[in-house]
Design a protein around this motif. Sequence first.
Motif, PDB file in Angstrom:
ATOM      1  N   GLN A   6     132.660  73.277  12.983  1.00 20.27           N
ATOM      2  CA  GLN A   6     132.669  74.559  13.336  1.00 20.27           C
ATOM      3  C   GLN A   6     133.758  75.300  12.700  1.00 20.27           C
ATOM      4  O   GLN A   6     134.945  74.446  12.868  1.00 20.27           O
ATOM      5  N   VAL A   7     133.283  75.690  11.545  1.00 17.52           N
ATOM      6  CA  VAL A   7     135.287  76.261  10.270  1.00 17.52           C
ATOM      7  C   VAL A   7     134.063  77.443   9.438  1.00 17.52           C
ATOM      8  O   VAL A   7     133.219  77.703   9.679  1.00 17.52           O
ATOM      9  N   LYS A   8     135.366  77.849   9.070  1.00 21.24           N
ATOM     10  CA  LYS A   8     135.325  79.290   8.601  1.00 21.24           C
ATOM     11  C   LYS A   8     134.816  78.851   7.356  1.00 21.24           C
ATOM     12  O   LYS A   8     135.936  78.459   6.090  1.00 21.24           O
ATOM     13  N   LEU A   9     133.532  79.592   6.133  1.00 23.24           N
ATOM     14  CA  LEU A   9     133.105  78.587   5.127  1.00 23.24           C
ATOM     15  C   LEU A   9     134.022  79.685   4.259  1.00 23.24           C
ATOM     16  O   LEU A   9     133.879  81.199   3.925  1.00 23.24           O
ATOM     17  N   PRO A  10     134.102  79.577   2.651  1.00 21.42           N
ATOM     18  CA  PRO A  10     134.786  80.244   2.151  1.00 21.42           C
ATOM     19  C   PRO A  10     134.039  81.131   1.245  1.00 21.42           C
ATOM     20  O   PRO A  10     133.962  81.379   0.422  1.00 21.42           O
ATOM     21  N   TYR A  11     132.899  81.805   1.598  1.00 20.81           N
ATOM     22  CA  TYR A  11     131.801  82.916   1.299  1.00 20.81           C
ATOM     23  C   TYR A  11     132.320  83.784   2.163  1.00 20.81           C
ATOM     24  O   TYR A  11     131.448  84.040   2.954  1.00 20.81           O
ATOM     25  N   SER A  12     131.099  84.838   1.226  1.00 25.60           N
ATOM     26  CA  SER A  12     131.000  86.021   2.221  1.00 25.60           C
ATOM     27  C   SER A  12     129.587  85.759   2.920  1.00 25.60           C
ATOM     28  O   SER A  12     129.269  85.012   2.668  1.00 25.60           O
ATOM     29  N   ALA A  13     129.751  86.875   3.730  1.00 21.79           N
ATOM     30  CA  ALA A  13     129.294  86.908   4.162  1.00 21.79           C
ATOM     31  C   ALA A  13     127.241  87.637   3.755  1.00 21.79           C
ATOM     32  O   ALA A  13     126.448  87.284   4.269  1.00 21.79           O
ATOM     33  N   GLN A  14     127.788  87.762   2.675  1.00 20.65           N
ATOM     34  CA  GLN A  14     126.326  88.423   1.737  1.00 20.65           C
ATOM     35  C   GLN A  14     125.824  86.694   1.673  1.00 20.65           C
ATOM     36  O   GLN A  14     124.512  86.797   1.601  1.00 20.65           O
ATOM     37  N   ILE A 285     125.139  83.231  14.219  1.00 21.89           N
ATOM     38  CA  ILE A 285     125.523  83.998  15.098  1.00 21.89           C
ATOM     39  C   ILE A 285     126.525  83.828  15.674  1.00 21.89           C
ATOM     40  O   ILE A 285     127.419  85.252  16.196  1.00 21.89           O
ATOM     41  N   ASP A 286     126.581  82.383  16.380  1.00 21.60           N
ATOM     42  CA  ASP A 286     127.917  82.552  17.112  1.00 21.60           C
ATOM     43  C   ASP A 286     129.455  83.135  15.971  1.00 21.60           C
ATOM     44  O   ASP A 286     130.177  83.265  17.124  1.00 21.60           O
ATOM     45  N   ASN A 287     129.118  82.955  14.514  1.00 24.47           N
ATOM     46  CA  ASN A 287     129.853  83.650  14.102  1.00 24.47           C
ATOM     47  C   ASN A 287     130.310  84.922  13.725  1.00 24.47           C
ATOM     48  O   ASN A 287     131.560  85.584  13.037  1.00 24.47           O
ATOM     49  N   LYS A 288     129.704  85.576  14.031  1.00 29.13           N
ATOM     50  CA  LYS A 288     129.079  86.672  14.196  1.00 29.13           C
ATOM     51  C   LYS A 288     128.962  87.329  12.109  1.00 29.13           C
ATOM     52  O   LYS A 288     129.674  88.466  11.991  1.00 29.13           O
ATOM     53  N   ILE A 289     128.703  86.821  11.688  1.00 29.77           N
ATOM     54  CA  ILE A 289     128.111  87.410  10.317  1.00 29.77           C
ATOM     55  C   ILE A 289     126.847  87.948  10.413  1.00 29.77           C
ATOM     56  O   ILE A 289     126.708  88.609   9.287  1.00 29.77           O
ATOM     57  N   ALA A 290     125.494  87.130  10.723  1.00 27.80           N
ATOM     58  CA  ALA A 290     124.272  88.249  11.338  1.00 27.80           C
ATOM     59  C   ALA A 290     124.068  88.367  12.257  1.00 27.80           C
ATOM     60  O   ALA A 290     124.547  87.436  13.086  1.00 27.80           O
ATOM     61  N   ASP A 292     121.278  88.478  14.695  1.00 31.04           N
ATOM     62  CA  ASP A 292     119.354  87.831  15.275  1.00 31.04           C
ATOM     63  C   ASP A 292     118.687  88.625  14.472  1.00 31.04           C
ATOM     64  O   ASP A 292     117.370  88.169  14.701  1.00 31.04           O
ATOM     65  N   GLU A 293     118.336  90.003  15.297  1.00 34.26           N
ATOM     66  CA  GLU A 293     117.513  90.863  14.742  1.00 34.26           C
ATOM     67  C   GLU A 293     117.981  91.184  12.689  1.00 34.26           C
ATOM     68  O   GLU A 293     117.068  91.178  11.974  1.00 34.26           O
ATOM     69  N   LYS A 294     119.142  90.977  12.755  1.00 35.42           N
ATOM     70  CA  LYS A 294     119.056  90.892  10.766  1.00 35.42           C
ATOM     71  C   LYS A 294     118.543  89.540  10.039  1.00 35.42           C
ATOM     72  O   LYS A 294     117.628  89.407   9.657  1.00 35.42           O
ATOM     73  N   LEU A 295     118.457  88.321  11.600  1.00 36.78           N
ATOM     74  CA  LEU A 295     117.686  87.091  10.922  1.00 36.78           C
ATOM     75  C   LEU A 295     116.882  86.979  10.951  1.00 36.78           C
ATOM     76  O   LEU A 295     116.085  86.681  10.271  1.00 36.78           O
ATOM     77  N   GLU A 296     115.552  88.194  11.698  1.00 38.17           N
ATOM     78  CA  GLU A 296     114.536  87.748  11.649  1.00 38.17           C
ATOM     79  C   GLU A 296     113.999  88.441  10.404  1.00 38.17           C
ATOM     80  O   GLU A 296     112.943  88.717  10.608  1.00 38.17           O
ATOM     81  N   ALA A 297     114.949  90.189  10.632  1.00 38.17           N
ATOM     82  CA  ALA A 297     113.826  90.498   9.613  1.00 38.17           C
ATOM     83  C   ALA A 297     114.002  89.738   8.453  1.00 38.17           C
ATOM     84  O   ALA A 297     113.269  89.977   7.908  1.00 38.17           O
ATOM     85  N   ILE A 298     115.328  88.849   8.231  1.00 38.59           N
ATOM     86  CA  ILE A 298     115.166  88.120   7.157  1.00 38.59           C
ATOM     87  C   ILE A 298     113.772  87.027   7.264  1.00 38.59           C
ATOM     88  O   ILE A 298     113.202  86.516   5.965  1.00 38.59           O
ATOM     89  N   ASP A 299     113.611  86.783   8.433  1.00 34.93           N
ATOM     90  CA  ASP A 299     112.516  85.595   8.283  1.00 34.93           C
ATOM     91  C   ASP A 299     110.944  85.593   7.806  1.00 34.93           C
ATOM     92  O   ASP A 299     110.422  85.908   7.407  1.00 34.93           O
ATOM     93  N   VAL A 300     110.883  87.392   8.756  1.00 31.95           N
ATOM     94  CA  VAL A 300     109.584  87.684   8.350  1.00 31.95           C
ATOM     95  C   VAL A 300     109.385  88.808   6.464  1.00 31.95           C
ATOM     96  O   VAL A 300     108.990  88.195   5.898  1.00 31.95           O
ATOM     97  N   GLU A 301     110.863  88.870   5.889  1.00 31.56           N
ATOM     98  CA  GLU A 301     110.250  89.198   4.494  1.00 31.56           C
ATOM     99  C   GLU A 301     110.594  88.037   3.392  1.00 31.56           C
ATOM    100  O   GLU A 301     109.551  87.965   2.402  1.00 31.56           O
ATOM    101  N   GLU A 302     110.770  86.913   4.007  1.00 33.94           N
ATOM    102  CA  GLU A 302     111.246  85.155   3.028  1.00 33.94           C
ATOM    103  C   GLU A 302     109.159  84.924   3.302  1.00 33.94           C
ATOM    104  O   GLU A 302     108.261  84.766   2.926  1.00 33.94           O
ATOM    105  N   GLU A 303     108.822  85.201   4.673  1.00 33.37           N
ATOM    106  CA  GLU A 303     107.467  84.676   4.917  1.00 33.37           C
ATOM    107  C   GLU A 303     106.735  85.714   4.314  1.00 33.37           C
ATOM    108  O   GLU A 303     105.247  84.981   3.030  1.00 33.37           O
ATOM    109  N   GLU A 304     106.654  86.948   4.078  1.00 34.85           N
ATOM    110  CA  GLU A 304     105.781  87.515   3.376  1.00 34.85           C
ATOM    111  C   GLU A 304     105.812  87.217   1.390  1.00 34.85           C
ATOM    112  O   GLU A 304     104.844  87.620   0.829  1.00 34.85           O
ATOM    113  N   ARG A 305     107.291  87.178   1.574  1.00 30.71           N
ATOM    114  CA  ARG A 305     107.469  86.519  -0.104  1.00 30.71           C
ATOM    115  C   ARG A 305     106.629  85.190  -0.675  1.00 30.71           C
ATOM    116  O   ARG A 305     105.493  84.941  -1.523  1.00 30.71           O
TER     117      ARG A 305
END
Length: 338
Positions: A6-14, A285-290, A292-305
């Motif tokens: 449970q730590v905050k990482l030094p990376y942007s949300a993107q 999700i717990d750290n409000k970085i993304a 669930d809907e956004k991650l689901e969209a990524i899931d679909v995009e990467e499966e299609e890719r």
Amino acid sequence: MAKQAQVKLPYSAQELEQFYREMVFIRRFEEKCNIAYRTGKAGGYLHVYIGMEALAVGWLNNIRKGYDYVITAYRDHAHALLLGSDPVACMAEIMGRSGGLSRGKGGSMHLYDIEKGFFGGWGIVGGHIPLGGGLALAAKYRKEDRVTLCYLGDGAANAGVVFETMNMCGLWDLPIIFIVENNQYAMGTALERHAADPDLSKRGIPFDMKCERLDSMDLVQCLQDSKRIIDYVRTEQKPVWVEAITYRYMGHGAADNDRTLYRTKAEEDKWDPLDPLPRFRKYLIDNKIATDEKLEAIDVEEEERADWVYEEADKSPFPDIDQVYTDVYDDMSPEVGH
């Protein structure tokens, strides 16, 4: 290892979303590889990385891509993809097609892309370890600050050539990180059955190396550990030996169809909650970085890719027969049997 860091990482949300995207794509890519093998589109042999994604995503996002060196054994797809190799060329190589990274002659175990700093993909257990030492020696000799990541399996950690290379790296202070992917099994042989001392993290001690045992099922932890160790090696110009604790959810290779011969369902049930993909999703999700809907969209995009990559690779032709002896060692006479 069940508790997530449970730590905050030094990376942007993107950047963190990109790491998640990479993990999803690797998992879907590997599932496609299994389909290719089962349907006869991939010859030879095949080893997938499912369950071990954090080990590649965590480390390879903290090196200088295209500058630092990476070398690994035969479970090599994720490394090539993360270093920037064309995924269609990777899949085409696995299918033995002319559009592959090694022009269809290497297959799954021999992906290679020197322009990306990726020196393979090697099929002989432990055989690539001296090459990793050689890469680190070259960087040191040229007074460059490159770091070499040398991945190996827990079974390969027993190979004699590993100790010879460790001695040289320790003696000459070479900038290399040995990452032992301890997925608990050397093919179907459990760690305690093939290692006299199953604490592999101690292997570097006699060679004056800094040694660590790391939880490598948690991408958050893996990102922190890898950055710290890579910075140390680049600055201090000394080798490090890492035992990375992980687990492969699939068999050793594609032909390993019955894991019950060497491990129990109870053991697999114990490791299921540690799957690095849903763990990192929960962190986002717990750290409000993304959401669930956004991650689901990524899931679909990467499966299609992954679907698209598979279809494009399948369009690549097989190498012409007159290319059999090009780009390979050919100082032999096969027509006379040697």
